[in-house]
Motif scaffolding. Sequence first.
Motif, PDB file in Angstrom:
ATOM      1  N   GLU A 152      32.552  39.239  38.463  1.00  0.00           N
ATOM      2  CA  GLU A 152      31.341  38.426  38.394  1.00  0.00           C
ATOM      3  C   GLU A 152      30.174  39.183  39.020  1.00  0.00           C
ATOM      4  O   GLU A 152      30.223  39.533  40.193  1.00  0.00           O
ATOM      5  N   ASP A 153      29.129  39.435  38.251  1.00  0.00           N
ATOM      6  CA  ASP A 153      27.903  40.089  38.731  1.00  0.00           C
ATOM      7  C   ASP A 153      28.156  41.451  39.383  1.00  0.00           C
ATOM      8  O   ASP A 153      27.644  41.734  40.460  1.00  0.00           O
ATOM      9  N   GLY A 154      28.965  42.290  38.781  1.00  0.00           N
ATOM     10  CA  GLY A 154      29.189  43.629  39.303  1.00  0.00           C
ATOM     11  C   GLY A 154      30.112  43.695  40.502  1.00  0.00           C
ATOM     12  O   GLY A 154      30.195  44.725  41.163  1.00  0.00           O
ATOM     13  N   LYS A 155      30.794  42.605  40.810  1.00  0.00           N
ATOM     14  CA  LYS A 155      31.771  42.608  41.901  1.00  0.00           C
ATOM     15  C   LYS A 155      32.942  41.717  41.514  1.00  0.00           C
ATOM     16  O   LYS A 155      32.846  40.887  40.621  1.00  0.00           O
ATOM     17  N   PHE A 156      34.043  41.920  42.178  1.00  0.00           N
ATOM     18  CA  PHE A 156      35.230  41.144  41.907  1.00  0.00           C
ATOM     19  C   PHE A 156      35.399  40.074  42.974  1.00  0.00           C
ATOM     20  O   PHE A 156      35.206  40.337  44.165  1.00  0.00           O
ATOM     21  N   LYS A 157      35.749  38.876  42.548  1.00  0.00           N
ATOM     22  CA  LYS A 157      36.058  37.794  43.480  1.00  0.00           C
ATOM     23  C   LYS A 157      37.571  37.609  43.475  1.00  0.00           C
ATOM     24  O   LYS A 157      38.180  37.416  42.429  1.00  0.00           O
ATOM     25  N   ILE A 158      38.147  37.672  44.663  1.00  0.00           N
ATOM     26  CA  ILE A 158      39.594  37.592  44.802  1.00  0.00           C
ATOM     27  C   ILE A 158      39.946  36.362  45.619  1.00  0.00           C
ATOM     28  O   ILE A 158      39.334  36.108  46.656  1.00  0.00           O
ATOM     29  N   SER A 159      40.928  35.617  45.143  1.00  0.00           N
ATOM     30  CA  SER A 159      41.406  34.466  45.907  1.00  0.00           C
ATOM     31  C   SER A 159      42.813  34.768  46.405  1.00  0.00           C
ATOM     32  O   SER A 159      43.623  35.363  45.701  1.00  0.00           O
ATOM     33  N   PHE A 160      43.064  34.345  47.642  1.00  0.00           N
ATOM     34  CA  PHE A 160      44.357  34.593  48.282  1.00  0.00           C
ATOM     35  C   PHE A 160      45.090  33.286  48.510  1.00  0.00           C
ATOM     36  O   PHE A 160      44.477  32.208  48.570  1.00  0.00           O
ATOM     37  N   MET A 161      46.391  33.413  48.690  1.00  0.00           N
ATOM     38  CA  MET A 161      47.253  32.259  48.862  1.00  0.00           C
ATOM     39  C   MET A 161      46.927  31.477  50.135  1.00  0.00           C
ATOM     40  O   MET A 161      46.985  30.256  50.144  1.00  0.00           O
ATOM     41  N   VAL A 162      46.531  32.132  51.201  1.00  0.00           N
ATOM     42  CA  VAL A 162      46.400  31.475  52.495  1.00  0.00           C
ATOM     43  C   VAL A 162      45.067  30.764  52.702  1.00  0.00           C
ATOM     44  O   VAL A 162      44.910  30.031  53.661  1.00  0.00           O
ATOM     45  N   THR A 163      44.085  30.979  51.828  1.00  0.00           N
ATOM     46  CA  THR A 163      42.771  30.388  52.035  1.00  0.00           C
ATOM     47  C   THR A 163      42.121  30.045  50.702  1.00  0.00           C
ATOM     48  O   THR A 163      42.410  30.660  49.684  1.00  0.00           O
ATOM     49  N   ALA A 164      41.247  29.058  50.737  1.00  0.00           N
ATOM     50  CA  ALA A 164      40.529  28.656  49.533  1.00  0.00           C
ATOM     51  C   ALA A 164      39.247  29.454  49.347  1.00  0.00           C
ATOM     52  O   ALA A 164      38.632  29.405  48.298  1.00  0.00           O
ATOM     53  N   GLN A 165      38.823  30.187  50.367  1.00  0.00           N
ATOM     54  CA  GLN A 165      37.573  30.949  50.297  1.00  0.00           C
ATOM     55  C   GLN A 165      37.757  32.184  49.425  1.00  0.00           C
ATOM     56  O   GLN A 165      38.708  32.943  49.608  1.00  0.00           O
TER      57      GLN A 165
END
Length: 144
Positions: free
Chosen positions: A55-68
């Motif tokens: 998204e917009d020239g960067k990657f957004k990563i979600s992890f198992m331990v947090t919703a952020q």
Amino acid sequence: MKKFLLSMMAFVTILSFNACSDSNANQDPNLVAKESNEVAMKDFGKTVPVGIEKEDGKFKISFMVTAQPYEIADSKENTGYISMIRQAVENETPVHVFLKANTNKIAKVEKATDDASVTSNLYLIKKREVKAIKQSVLFLIWQR
């Protein structure tokens, strides 16, 4: 007496400024930069990434331990980290993540040790058990 004390205070102040400027001049700039980079990283720990989106020239990563969501820039320096995260998402395996201090930006990614893999495998077993229980409950509700 007042003039003497005033001149002594001025002398001590000038000496202090001189000593501080001399100590900063003798430091190696490469050494200072290395220390600041190491301090600037925070160990997020070993965790399993569950999603990656560009998204917009960067990657957004979600992890198992947090919703952020956490971000990593799409650059040549980060291509190895991004591929490691993609592989971990596909295989549901943990990675060791380091963040830039006080941000949600990923600074470094490493492969997790065998201990983290064992924990990940236990998580996957529990996840499959929960899924099987949900399916059986839904089946029982559907039969009524």
